[in-house]
Scaffold this active site. Sequence first.
Site, PDB file in Angstrom:
ATOM      1  CB  CYS A   1      -0.992  -0.031   1.167  1.00 24.48           C
ATOM      2  SG  CYS A   1      -0.273   0.002   2.816  1.00 24.48           S
ATOM      3  N   GLY A   2       0.414   2.377   0.398  1.00 25.59           N
ATOM      4  CA  GLY A   2       1.262   3.563   0.342  1.00 25.59           C
ATOM      5  C   GLY A   2       2.412   3.490   1.333  1.00 25.59           C
TER       6      GLY A   2
ATOM      7  N   GLY B   1       2.624   0.680   3.687  1.00 27.27           N
ATOM      8  CA  GLY B   1       2.773  -0.700   4.159  1.00 27.27           C
ATOM      9  C   GLY B   1       2.052  -0.925   5.481  1.00 27.27           C
ATOM     10  CB  VAL B   2       1.109   1.414   8.190  1.00 26.05           C
ATOM     11  CG1 VAL B   2       0.379   1.340   9.518  1.00 26.05           C
ATOM     12  CG2 VAL B   2       2.542   1.879   8.395  1.00 26.05           C
ATOM     13  N   GLY B   3      -1.169   0.038   6.619  1.00 27.11           N
ATOM     14  CA  GLY B   3      -2.547  -0.461   6.550  1.00 27.11           C
ATOM     15  C   GLY B   3      -2.603  -1.921   6.134  1.00 27.11           C
TER      16      GLY B   3
ATOM     17  CG  HIS C   1      14.892 -14.779  14.503  1.00 29.00           C
ATOM     18  ND1 HIS C   1      15.586 -14.004  15.417  1.00 29.00           N
ATOM     19  CD2 HIS C   1      15.829 -15.445  13.805  1.00 29.00           C
ATOM     20  CE1 HIS C   1      16.886 -14.210  15.273  1.00 29.00           C
ATOM     21  NE2 HIS C   1      17.069 -15.071  14.290  1.00 29.00           N
TER      22      HIS C   1
ATOM     23  NE  ARG D   1       0.659   6.944  -1.636  1.00 31.83           N
ATOM     24  CZ  ARG D   1      -0.574   7.069  -1.177  1.00 31.83           C
ATOM     25  NH1 ARG D   1      -0.790   7.356   0.097  1.00 31.83           N
ATOM     26  NH2 ARG D   1      -1.597   6.908  -1.995  1.00 31.83           N
TER      27      ARG D   1
ATOM     28  NE  ARG E   1      17.094 -17.275  20.138  1.00 28.25           N
ATOM     29  CZ  ARG E   1      17.918 -17.744  19.201  1.00 28.25           C
ATOM     30  NH1 ARG E   1      18.170 -19.046  19.144  1.00 28.25           N
ATOM     31  NH2 ARG E   1      18.499 -16.934  18.334  1.00 28.25           N
TER      32      ARG E   1
HETATM   33  C1  RB5 Z   1      -4.022   5.180   0.522  1.00 28.12           C
HETATM   34  O1  RB5 Z   1      -4.053   6.514   0.190  1.00 28.12           O
HETATM   35  C2  RB5 Z   1      -3.131   4.910   1.723  1.00 28.12           C
HETATM   36  O2  RB5 Z   1      -3.711   5.414   2.878  1.00 28.12           O
HETATM   37  C3  RB5 Z   1      -2.842   3.424   1.847  1.00 28.12           C
HETATM   38  O3  RB5 Z   1      -2.275   2.983   0.672  1.00 28.12           O
HETATM   39  C4  RB5 Z   1      -1.883   2.996   2.932  1.00 28.12           C
HETATM   40  O4  RB5 Z   1      -0.730   3.777   2.923  1.00 28.12           O
HETATM   41  C5  RB5 Z   1      -2.425   2.844   4.269  1.00 28.12           C
HETATM   42  O5  RB5 Z   1      -1.692   2.420   5.188  1.00 28.12           O
END
Ligand code: RB5
Length: 147
Positions: free
Chosen positions: A66-67, A69-71, A99, A110, A134
């Site tokens: 995604c932009g 990677g978090v979402g 691990h 992005r 472990r």
């Molecule tokens: C989309 O605009 C953006 O919010 C999504 O790709 C991502 O970065 C969310 O974590």
Amino acid sequence: MKIVVGADHGGFHLKEQLVSWLIEEGHEVEDVGAYRYDQDDDYPDFAIGAAKQIIDGNANRGIVICGSGVGASITANKVNGIRASVCHDSYSAAQGVEHDDMNILCIGARVIGYELAQLIVESFVASNYSGGIRHQRRLDKIMNLEK
Ligand code: RB5
């Protein structure tokens, strides 16, 4: 190794590049979309789609973009049996598998470019879970949480 790949609009162009390259490299690739650029699409649809392919046994590893990677990471980790993380360096991509038995790599298109993404994906794909005592003990604690 069969690799499932998915991305929203934030990761669409990088996904297209990585899918072509992975196929050239001889990997079997399942692309769960997006299949066209749509600025209104939603990352959970593709992260869930990729996660399900792994849980259903149709793919060994996943890459969700995604932009940031978090979402993608937040979403994929909601699925029992998925261990996903954002990795923007090769060390984390390798150690995450060795691990932590990470089965989905999340990338922010992005944040990093194609060449670095290739190196990170190479590390992710080339690594194997250690099975060490472990490491397994820690995974068991995570799996107990999922019950
Ligand atoms: C989309 O605009 C953006 O919010 C999504 O790709 C991502 O970065 C969310 O974590």
